[in-house]
Motif scaffolding. Structure first.
Motif, PDB file in Angstrom:
ATOM      1  N   SER A 102      30.940  40.596  45.423  1.00 45.91           N
ATOM      2  CA  SER A 102      31.711  39.412  45.017  1.00 45.91           C
ATOM      3  C   SER A 102      31.995  39.434  43.525  1.00 45.91           C
ATOM      4  O   SER A 102      33.119  39.220  43.072  1.00 45.91           O
ATOM      5  CB  SER A 102      30.936  38.129  45.343  1.00 45.91           C
ATOM      6  OG  SER A 102      31.100  37.769  46.687  1.00 45.91           O
ATOM      7  N   ILE A 103      30.948  39.666  42.764  1.00 44.08           N
ATOM      8  CA  ILE A 103      31.088  39.631  41.314  1.00 44.08           C
ATOM      9  C   ILE A 103      31.951  40.785  40.824  1.00 44.08           C
ATOM     10  O   ILE A 103      32.810  40.613  39.959  1.00 44.08           O
ATOM     11  CB  ILE A 103      29.705  39.661  40.638  1.00 44.08           C
ATOM     12  CG1 ILE A 103      28.993  38.346  40.961  1.00 44.08           C
ATOM     13  CG2 ILE A 103      29.829  39.853  39.142  1.00 44.08           C
ATOM     14  CD1 ILE A 103      27.724  38.148  40.201  1.00 44.08           C
ATOM     15  N   LEU A 106      35.478  40.007  41.299  1.00 44.07           N
ATOM     16  CA  LEU A 106      35.918  39.050  40.291  1.00 44.07           C
ATOM     17  C   LEU A 106      36.210  39.757  38.970  1.00 44.07           C
ATOM     18  O   LEU A 106      37.224  39.505  38.317  1.00 44.07           O
ATOM     19  CB  LEU A 106      34.817  38.012  40.091  1.00 44.07           C
ATOM     20  CG  LEU A 106      35.239  36.606  39.704  1.00 44.07           C
ATOM     21  CD1 LEU A 106      35.930  35.946  40.879  1.00 44.07           C
ATOM     22  CD2 LEU A 106      34.027  35.809  39.282  1.00 44.07           C
ATOM     23  N   ILE A 107      35.321  40.650  38.583  1.00 42.86           N
ATOM     24  CA  ILE A 107      35.504  41.374  37.330  1.00 42.86           C
ATOM     25  C   ILE A 107      36.737  42.268  37.401  1.00 42.86           C
ATOM     26  O   ILE A 107      37.555  42.301  36.486  1.00 42.86           O
ATOM     27  CB  ILE A 107      34.248  42.227  37.015  1.00 42.86           C
ATOM     28  CG1 ILE A 107      33.065  41.308  36.713  1.00 42.86           C
ATOM     29  CG2 ILE A 107      34.516  43.149  35.852  1.00 42.86           C
ATOM     30  CD1 ILE A 107      31.776  42.056  36.426  1.00 42.86           C
ATOM     31  N   LYS A 109      39.306  42.061  39.515  1.00 42.95           N
ATOM     32  CA  LYS A 109      40.535  41.313  39.728  1.00 42.95           C
ATOM     33  C   LYS A 109      41.094  40.776  38.415  1.00 42.95           C
ATOM     34  O   LYS A 109      42.269  40.904  38.111  1.00 42.95           O
ATOM     35  CB  LYS A 109      40.289  40.138  40.688  1.00 42.95           C
ATOM     36  CG  LYS A 109      41.549  39.489  41.192  1.00 42.95           C
ATOM     37  CD  LYS A 109      41.261  38.194  41.933  1.00 42.95           C
ATOM     38  CE  LYS A 109      40.459  38.436  43.199  1.00 42.95           C
ATOM     39  NZ  LYS A 109      40.135  37.176  43.898  1.00 42.95           N
ATOM     40  N   ASN A 110      40.194  40.202  37.620  1.00 43.75           N
ATOM     41  CA  ASN A 110      40.648  39.623  36.370  1.00 43.75           C
ATOM     42  C   ASN A 110      40.780  40.672  35.269  1.00 43.75           C
ATOM     43  O   ASN A 110      41.658  40.600  34.431  1.00 43.75           O
ATOM     44  CB  ASN A 110      39.699  38.511  35.932  1.00 43.75           C
ATOM     45  CG  ASN A 110      39.747  37.328  36.873  1.00 43.75           C
ATOM     46  OD1 ASN A 110      40.786  36.694  37.005  1.00 43.75           O
ATOM     47  ND2 ASN A 110      38.655  37.061  37.550  1.00 43.75           N
ATOM     48  N   GLY A 111      39.898  41.640  35.293  1.00 44.47           N
ATOM     49  CA  GLY A 111      39.926  42.655  34.257  1.00 44.47           C
ATOM     50  C   GLY A 111      41.014  43.685  34.492  1.00 44.47           C
ATOM     51  O   GLY A 111      41.601  44.218  33.561  1.00 44.47           O
TER      52      GLY A 111
ATOM     53  N   ASN B  21      34.690  35.572  33.025  1.00 46.13           N
ATOM     54  CA  ASN B  21      35.621  36.457  33.721  1.00 46.13           C
ATOM     55  C   ASN B  21      36.821  35.720  34.318  1.00 46.13           C
ATOM     56  O   ASN B  21      37.941  36.226  34.262  1.00 46.13           O
ATOM     57  CB  ASN B  21      34.893  37.243  34.817  1.00 46.13           C
ATOM     58  CG  ASN B  21      34.362  38.580  34.318  1.00 46.13           C
ATOM     59  OD1 ASN B  21      35.143  39.504  34.072  1.00 46.13           O
ATOM     60  ND2 ASN B  21      33.073  38.685  34.125  1.00 46.13           N
ATOM     61  N   ARG B  24      39.686  34.989  32.026  1.00 45.26           N
ATOM     62  CA  ARG B  24      40.373  36.125  31.434  1.00 45.26           C
ATOM     63  C   ARG B  24      41.893  36.042  31.597  1.00 45.26           C
ATOM     64  O   ARG B  24      42.651  36.487  30.730  1.00 45.26           O
ATOM     65  CB  ARG B  24      39.869  37.406  32.083  1.00 45.26           C
ATOM     66  CG  ARG B  24      39.548  38.459  31.074  1.00 45.26           C
ATOM     67  CD  ARG B  24      38.916  39.640  31.730  1.00 45.26           C
ATOM     68  NE  ARG B  24      38.786  40.722  30.779  1.00 45.26           N
ATOM     69  CZ  ARG B  24      38.060  41.805  30.990  1.00 45.26           C
ATOM     70  NH1 ARG B  24      37.392  41.914  32.109  1.00 45.26           N
ATOM     71  NH2 ARG B  24      37.994  42.755  30.087  1.00 45.26           N
ATOM     72  N   ASP B  25      42.294  35.501  32.748  1.00 47.66           N
ATOM     73  CA  ASP B  25      43.737  35.424  33.028  1.00 47.66           C
ATOM     74  C   ASP B  25      44.429  34.294  32.279  1.00 47.66           C
ATOM     75  O   ASP B  25      45.655  34.238  32.237  1.00 47.66           O
ATOM     76  CB  ASP B  25      43.967  35.221  34.530  1.00 47.66           C
ATOM     77  CG  ASP B  25      43.829  36.520  35.295  1.00 47.66           C
ATOM     78  OD1 ASP B  25      43.932  37.578  34.655  1.00 47.66           O
ATOM     79  OD2 ASP B  25      43.614  36.463  36.517  1.00 47.66           O
ATOM     80  N   VAL B  40      34.919  31.954  46.465  1.00 47.42           N
ATOM     81  CA  VAL B  40      34.173  33.196  46.275  1.00 47.42           C
ATOM     82  C   VAL B  40      32.792  33.059  46.913  1.00 47.42           C
ATOM     83  O   VAL B  40      32.043  32.152  46.556  1.00 47.42           O
ATOM     84  CB  VAL B  40      34.023  33.522  44.777  1.00 47.42           C
ATOM     85  CG1 VAL B  40      33.304  34.840  44.602  1.00 47.42           C
ATOM     86  CG2 VAL B  40      35.372  33.537  44.091  1.00 47.42           C
ATOM     87  N   LEU B  43      29.168  32.076  45.194  1.00 48.20           N
ATOM     88  CA  LEU B  43      29.359  31.612  43.819  1.00 48.20           C
ATOM     89  C   LEU B  43      29.798  30.154  43.741  1.00 48.20           C
ATOM     90  O   LEU B  43      30.312  29.702  42.721  1.00 48.20           O
ATOM     91  CB  LEU B  43      30.372  32.500  43.083  1.00 48.20           C
ATOM     92  CG  LEU B  43      29.864  33.877  42.695  1.00 48.20           C
ATOM     93  CD1 LEU B  43      30.900  34.644  41.909  1.00 48.20           C
ATOM     94  CD2 LEU B  43      28.583  33.745  41.874  1.00 48.20           C
ATOM     95  N   ASN B  93      30.197  42.646  30.671  1.00 46.85           N
ATOM     96  CA  ASN B  93      30.603  43.374  31.869  1.00 46.85           C
ATOM     97  C   ASN B  93      30.006  44.783  31.883  1.00 46.85           C
ATOM     98  O   ASN B  93      29.603  45.283  32.934  1.00 46.85           O
ATOM     99  CB  ASN B  93      32.130  43.431  31.968  1.00 46.85           C
ATOM    100  CG  ASN B  93      32.727  42.115  32.440  1.00 46.85           C
ATOM    101  OD1 ASN B  93      32.001  41.230  32.902  1.00 46.85           O
ATOM    102  ND2 ASN B  93      34.041  41.969  32.309  1.00 46.85           N
TER     103      ASN B  93
END
Lengths: 114, 114
Positions: A102-103, A106-107, A109-111, B21, B24-25, B40, B43, B93
């Motif tokens: 999951s994490i 998330l990392i 997807k956004n990164g 995170n 970030r967008d 998620v 979370l 990260n």
DNA sequence: CATAATACCTTGTATAGCAAGATATCTTGT
DNA sequence: ACAAGATATCTTGCTATACAAGGTATTATG
């Protein structure tokens, strides 16, 4: 202790998981666990952490203990996984896998800049 | 807040990392983060968790805030990553990657039969 | 005008990690 | 025999976090 309640507590402590995992190969005593974890990056803990934690695991019926005489120093209290402990460990390791997934999603997807 | 102190605190909260995170967008407001994290697995958090957490991030200079009028309901307090926040996010990260590697090694080593 | 919806914030409780110190046993040096 | 040190467990006091529950404020709707 159920898997669901563990999931809730996960963010407050992966240490339970770590301890259960290092007990998989066989019994260890408290200070021995501290020393073993000293070699693992980011997982160094102290005695003030391990003993209350082990008491909790024992109160939850996940481990059982046995005093063993030592040829040097005090007698040692060895901890072993109980049947419940083994069962929970399997579930916990699975939950850890999906949690990190999951994490990491998330990392990424956004990164990864979509 | 430094990476080293964050490593110490890691076990007590991956939530800081998660929030940084999802910011970030672009900017989000508090309740919006709660709703986004509802989707998620593992979370899900509540408002009693997010607001103190955001105050902390702000006090640490990792995010800055901006009130924006809404056409429905109350004005919203949008949170954006500061320069410090972006820098820390990169480090966090990376540390997350090595942390999970440590744990996965431990699980595999003991679970996979030496 | 009351009710609901949206949104933010605070309070009180439970719990975890940890440094530091207390306690107990055994070995070693003198 | 005795002090000092090593080994090992356990406790205390502090700080911080997650959370449920409740409180506050603004706008829309019946």
């Amino acid at each position: 202790m159920e898997v669901d309640t563990w999931k809730v507590q996960l963010r407050k402590g992966v240490l339970d998981m770590v301890i259960l995992n290092i007990l998989r190969d066989g019994a260890l005593y408290g200070l021995e666990m501290v020393q073993r974890l000293e070699e693992v990056p980011d997982l160094t803990i102290s005695e003030g952490t391990i003993y209350p934690l082990l008491s909790r695991l024992r109160a939850d019926g996940l481990v059982f203990t046995e005093w063993v005489e030592s040829d040097q120093g005090r007698p040692r209290k060895y901890y072993s996984l109980s049947k419940n402990g083994i069962e929970l460990l399997e579930k916990i390791n699975g939950a850890w896998g999906s949690f990190t997934k999951s994490i990491n999603n998330l990392i990424d997807k956004n990164g990864g800049g979509i």
